[in-house]
Design a protein around this motif. Structure first.
Motif, mmCIF file in Angstrom:
data_model
loop_
_atom_site.group_PDB
_atom_site.id
_atom_site.type_symbol
_atom_site.label_atom_id
_atom_site.label_comp_id
_atom_site.label_asym_id
_atom_site.label_seq_id
_atom_site.Cartn_x
_atom_site.Cartn_y
_atom_site.Cartn_z
ATOM 1 N N SER A 33 0.961 -1.244 0.023
ATOM 2 C CA SER A 33 0.017 -0.058 0.031
ATOM 3 C C SER A 33 0.847 1.197 0.056
ATOM 4 O O SER A 33 0.297 2.283 -0.490
ATOM 5 C CB SER A 33 -0.888 0.097 1.010
ATOM 6 O OG SER A 33 -1.728 -1.188 1.135
ATOM 7 N N LEU A 48 -8.228 0.999 -10.248
ATOM 8 C CA LEU A 48 -7.216 0.271 -9.196
ATOM 9 C C LEU A 48 -7.485 -1.183 -8.678
ATOM 10 O O LEU A 48 -8.744 -1.371 -8.384
ATOM 11 C CB LEU A 48 -7.193 1.198 -8.030
ATOM 12 C CG LEU A 48 -6.140 0.963 -6.781
ATOM 13 C CD1 LEU A 48 -4.898 1.243 -7.336
ATOM 14 C CD2 LEU A 48 -6.614 1.869 -5.607
ATOM 15 N N VAL A 50 -6.884 -4.076 -6.373
ATOM 16 C CA VAL A 50 -6.004 -4.401 -5.254
ATOM 17 C C VAL A 50 -6.435 -5.633 -4.382
ATOM 18 O O VAL A 50 -7.551 -6.009 -4.416
ATOM 19 C CB VAL A 50 -6.575 -3.331 -4.087
ATOM 20 C CG1 VAL A 50 -5.754 -3.545 -2.723
ATOM 21 C CG2 VAL A 50 -6.490 -1.847 -4.735
ATOM 22 N N GLY A 59 -5.504 -4.364 2.126
ATOM 23 C CA GLY A 59 -6.167 -3.798 0.895
ATOM 24 C C GLY A 59 -7.571 -3.257 1.048
ATOM 25 O O GLY A 59 -7.899 -2.253 0.905
ATOM 26 N N CYS A 63 -8.522 0.689 0.932
ATOM 27 C CA CYS A 63 -9.641 0.972 0.057
ATOM 28 C C CYS A 63 -10.366 2.129 1.048
ATOM 29 O O CYS A 63 -10.762 3.282 0.221
ATOM 30 C CB CYS A 63 -10.489 -0.259 -0.095
ATOM 31 S SG CYS A 63 -12.084 0.166 -1.277
ATOM 32 N N LEU A 66 -8.550 5.638 0.922
ATOM 33 C CA LEU A 66 -8.639 6.346 -0.463
ATOM 34 C C LEU A 66 -9.814 6.798 -0.651
ATOM 35 O O LEU A 66 -9.928 8.010 -0.807
ATOM 36 C CB LEU A 66 -8.471 5.164 -1.849
ATOM 37 C CG LEU A 66 -7.027 4.702 -1.714
ATOM 38 C CD1 LEU A 66 -7.020 3.756 -2.724
ATOM 39 C CD2 LEU A 66 -6.206 6.005 -1.927
ATOM 40 N N ARG A 67 -11.014 6.210 -0.135
ATOM 41 C CA ARG A 67 -12.483 6.726 -0.173
ATOM 42 C C ARG A 67 -12.480 8.037 0.923
ATOM 43 O O ARG A 67 -13.363 8.820 0.586
ATOM 44 C CB ARG A 67 -13.577 5.757 0.071
ATOM 45 C CG ARG A 67 -13.440 4.684 -1.059
ATOM 46 C CD ARG A 67 -13.583 5.399 -2.389
ATOM 47 N NE ARG A 67 -13.979 4.244 -3.592
ATOM 48 C CZ ARG A 67 -13.589 4.121 -4.638
ATOM 49 N NH1 ARG A 67 -12.634 5.319 -4.912
ATOM 50 N NH2 ARG A 67 -13.739 3.319 -5.288
ATOM 51 N N TYR A 71 -10.698 9.839 -3.157
ATOM 52 C CA TYR A 71 -10.207 9.318 -4.313
ATOM 53 C C TYR A 71 -11.444 8.657 -5.169
ATOM 54 O O TYR A 71 -12.294 7.707 -4.332
ATOM 55 C CB TYR A 71 -9.054 8.139 -4.259
ATOM 56 C CG TYR A 71 -7.798 8.691 -4.104
ATOM 57 C CD1 TYR A 71 -6.910 9.179 -4.992
ATOM 58 C CD2 TYR A 71 -7.512 9.193 -2.689
ATOM 59 C CE1 TYR A 71 -5.736 9.743 -4.720
ATOM 60 C CE2 TYR A 71 -6.055 9.702 -2.308
ATOM 61 C CZ TYR A 71 -5.233 9.995 -3.485
ATOM 62 O OH TYR A 71 -3.956 10.527 -3.022
ATOM 63 N N ILE A 75 -12.517 0.868 -7.836
ATOM 64 C CA ILE A 75 -11.549 0.050 -7.175
ATOM 65 C C ILE A 75 -12.146 -1.451 -7.264
ATOM 66 O O ILE A 75 -13.178 -1.647 -7.109
ATOM 67 C CB ILE A 75 -11.496 0.285 -5.829
ATOM 68 C CG1 ILE A 75 -10.791 1.809 -5.537
ATOM 69 C CG2 ILE A 75 -10.443 -0.929 -5.223
ATOM 70 C CD1 ILE A 75 -10.600 2.307 -4.167
ATOM 71 N N LEU A 77 -11.452 -5.131 -5.720
ATOM 72 C CA LEU A 77 -10.941 -5.838 -4.786
ATOM 73 C C LEU A 77 -10.653 -7.423 -5.309
ATOM 74 O O LEU A 77 -11.403 -8.057 -6.034
ATOM 75 C CB LEU A 77 -11.541 -5.896 -3.490
ATOM 76 C CG LEU A 77 -11.732 -4.584 -2.676
ATOM 77 C CD1 LEU A 77 -12.184 -4.718 -1.494
ATOM 78 C CD2 LEU A 77 -9.924 -4.270 -2.407
ATOM 79 N N ALA A 95 -15.194 -0.271 -2.276
ATOM 80 C CA ALA A 95 -14.872 -1.199 -3.579
ATOM 81 C C ALA A 95 -16.087 -0.969 -4.489
ATOM 82 O O ALA A 95 -17.126 -1.063 -4.005
ATOM 83 C CB ALA A 95 -14.440 -2.428 -3.308
ATOM 84 N N ASP A 96 -15.752 -1.027 -5.689
ATOM 85 C CA ASP A 96 -16.854 -1.110 -6.724
ATOM 86 C C ASP A 96 -17.088 -2.373 -7.115
ATOM 87 O O ASP A 96 -18.190 -2.730 -7.501
ATOM 88 C CB ASP A 96 -16.498 -0.262 -7.909
ATOM 89 C CG ASP A 96 -16.220 1.341 -7.537
ATOM 90 O OD1 ASP A 96 -17.187 2.019 -7.660
ATOM 91 O OD2 ASP A 96 -15.090 1.620 -7.248
#
Length: 617
Positions: A33, A48, A50, A59, A63, A66-67, A71, A75, A77, A95-96
């Motif tokens: 990271s 991204l 991860v 990870g 995540c 970043l959120r 960001y 993402i 995972l 994560a998306d």
């Protein structure tokens, strides 16, 4: 497209790089990271990927962090953990999507394509420039219907400018976007590929420069048609604009605040002058040295935010000079004297003018817990301009009292205080234990990853590192205050199973979502146009029309081609998952439906769409 892969297993890295390279994606790799954050500060990525299990910072924590830092890149995972709770945990972290190892290469590409396809609103299947058409999905380019044979880098160059028609790209920025960090291209690389692209376009019949050279700056997409030239004539007299009432109020307060700022700076420079005198006499105490170091550290944030660059650099050098325990001699004395003189000169400099935040804050109360008098005064001036009710607490104890007496809409919290007894994170811990709903934004000169992760884990909504402009601070506050915790939206669910439809009706309204259901897919198009949903849920297996067929119909219509689509699957079959992504689906949920996973996936998708539709500054 440029992707950052955060993975420490060499075999997995090699496999994923090979898969993505076959589809002409540019891939950078970080084994942990910390390295990922370094790369993200230097380069701009479109996606991204991860791994959940990473050395030191995992990870999921990355995540979350970043959120919290806003960001917004998608993402994906990766994890060997396949349970529903693990997937829900990952999606709740921001994560998306979530892909379980081992995975099929086709599914990886399908998921990556789906995430990238939805990265911007209203993405057309083809990018156009006059008679030129670029098809990103099939990696094809045509001019007047005839195909052009471009290399991967030439294709990437053209796509970059067609996707950003108003933007100027320097050579360095182009290298960052289209080459990996490991490739180390030479300075003339961009010019060489640009020359090759232009020659091929010219040979195809393009008579004007599609990508124009902005000398001394970089390149920009040209216009496909001649622009109208301005009519030449006598110069137009400038229009005198009277200041608005808000601006007049700002001007009235500005002189007072500026005087207070300069008074604060006078106190700081007096402290450094005292250090210089004791250092020259050989009597500098450790306590005074540490105090001066802390004040210099704080000043770097204050003066940087105020736009006083000379003072910022001088304070930064003073901090470096006073750090550590090494004895300071006459050379250090002369340096400190010179730097203090530079700080005194900064007293006559006018701070950068306040820029009103682009996001308006309506009737908001902001509590600032910070003992930095310079920044607090600048914030007070900005608050007048933005119409914010600002309350100031210079200690954590005063901050606690203010929260208890009249809870604010948001808190701007520093981590460092002059007495060194308490840390701002202690208050964040207390608010977390109380399950407080007040959003807290950290505002500090500290910038360690451990502080950022701790703030994210304790529910901090943003981490603002000084120096940062006051306008950026208030924009962050506005975003936190005005953004709803759950996006209100309309959902259309198409499934021939009445129990499934009932599940959606019972579950989603509690989250502020309006649900419309349809059990007869043959009436789908009629209901789609009347319901105008923000998100569509389709069952894969239905009589007459399958969910995949309906998904394709939606994607082929210009009005609905960007509508988020979630598929319901009876079973997780690799071939079927590949089919739904190829058809244009954004995500899927397996039956039997697990409520937390369903809600998380729907809210995440809606939140991302809402963010993409926000106007860019």
């Amino acid at each position: 497209m440029k992707i950052l892969l955060v993975e420490d297993d060499r075999y997995t890295v090699a496999k994923i790089r090979e898969i993505l390279a076959q589809h002409q994606y540019v891939v950078d790799v970080a084994a942990d990271s910390e390295r990922a954050m370094q790369l993200m500060q230097s380069y701009e990525y479109d996606l991204l990927i991860v791994d959940v299990v990473l050395p030191e910072l995992d990870g999921i924590s990355l995540c979350c962090y970043l959120r919290e830092q806003n960001y917004q890149m998608p993402i994906l995972l990766l994890s060997a953990r396949a349970s529903v709770s693990d997937r829900v945990f990952g999606l709740n972290a921001g994560a998306d999507d979530y892909l379980v190892k081992p995975f099929d290469p086709a599914e990886l590409i399908a998921r990556v394509s789906a995430l990238l396809r939805r990265r911007e609103p209203f993405v057309s299947p083809a990018l156009t420039w006059g008679s030129l058409r670029l098809f990103a999905n099939t990696r094809r380019v045509t001019w007047q219907g005839k195909p052009l044979n471009l290399t991967a880098k030439e294709f990437g160059l053209l796509q970059l400018f067609l996707e950003n028609p108003q933007r100027i790209f320097s050579k360095d920025l182009i290298l960052d976007r289209l080459w990996t960090a490991a490739e180390s291209p030479k300075a003339g690389t961009v010019a060489a590929h640009m020359k090759g692209l232009r020659q091929k376009l010219k040979a195809a019949g393009v008579k004007v420069e599609i990508i124009e050279t902005i000398y001394g700056v970089g390149y920009q997409l040209g216009s496909p048609s001649d622009l109208e030239q301005p009519v030449q004539g006598s110069p137009v007299s400038p229009i005198k604009i009277e200041p608005s009432p808000a601006q007049q109020e700002v001007m009235a307060v500005a002189a007072e605040v500026l005087q207070e700022i300069r008074a604060s700076l006078n106190e700081e420079t007096a402290l450094f002058a005292q250090v210089t005198a004791q250092l020259s006499a050989g009597t500098l105490s450790r306590e005074l040295r540490r105090q001066a170091e802390r004040h210099a550290h704080q000043l770097t944030g204050s003066l940087g935010s105020l736009g006083i660059s000379q003072g910022f650099e001088a304070a930064q050098q003073i901090e470096l000079l006073l750090q550590g325990e090494m004895a300071l001699g006459q050379t250090a004395t002369r340096q400190l004297q010179h730097l203090t003189d530079l700080l005194k000169q900064a007293l006559v400099a006018t701070p950068a003018p306040i820029v009103l935040p682009s996001a308006k804050i309506a009737s908001a109360r902001l509590l600032v817990i910070d003992d930095d008098r310079i920044l607090v005064n600048q914030l007070r001036l900005a608050a007048v301009a933005a119409g914010i009710d600002l309350e100031i607490a210079t200690t954590l104890a005063d901050g606690r009292k203010a929260i208890a007496q009249n809870p604010p809409d948001a808190i701007l919290l520093d981590l460092n205080f002059g007495d060194n007894i308490e840390d701002g994170l202690m208050l964040l811990v207390e608010l977390d234990e109380q399950n407080s709903s007040i959003p807290v934004l950290l505002f500090t000169v500290r910038d360690s990853l451990s502080d950022r992760v701790a703030a994210a884990r304790l529910g901090g909504r943003a981490f603002l590192h000084k120096p940062i402009s006051i306008s950026e601070v208030l924009n962050a506050v506005a975003q936190v205050i005005d953004s709803p915790s759950t996006p209100e939206a309309k959902i259309l669910v198409v499934d021939d199973d009445p129990q499934i439809l009932e599940t959606f009706v019972d579950l989603l309204p509690a989250w502020g979502l309006q649900v419309t259901t349809l059990a007869q897919p043959q009436r789908f198009w009629e209901l789609l146009t009347t319901a105008a949903p923000d998100l569509l849920v389709l069952d894969v297996s239905m009589p007459q029309f399958s969910g995949i067929e309906l998904c394709q119909v939606v994607r082929h219509d210009p009005q609905w081609e960007n509508l988020p689509i979630l598929m319901l699957l009876e079973r997780e079959n690799t071939d079927l998952i590949h089919q739904i992504y190829v058809a244009g689906a954004d995500d899927y949920v397996s039956k039997p439906i697990v409520a937390p996973e369903l809600v998380t996936r729907i809210l995440n998708r809606l939140e991302r769409i809402r963010w993409r539709q926000q106007p860019r500054s």
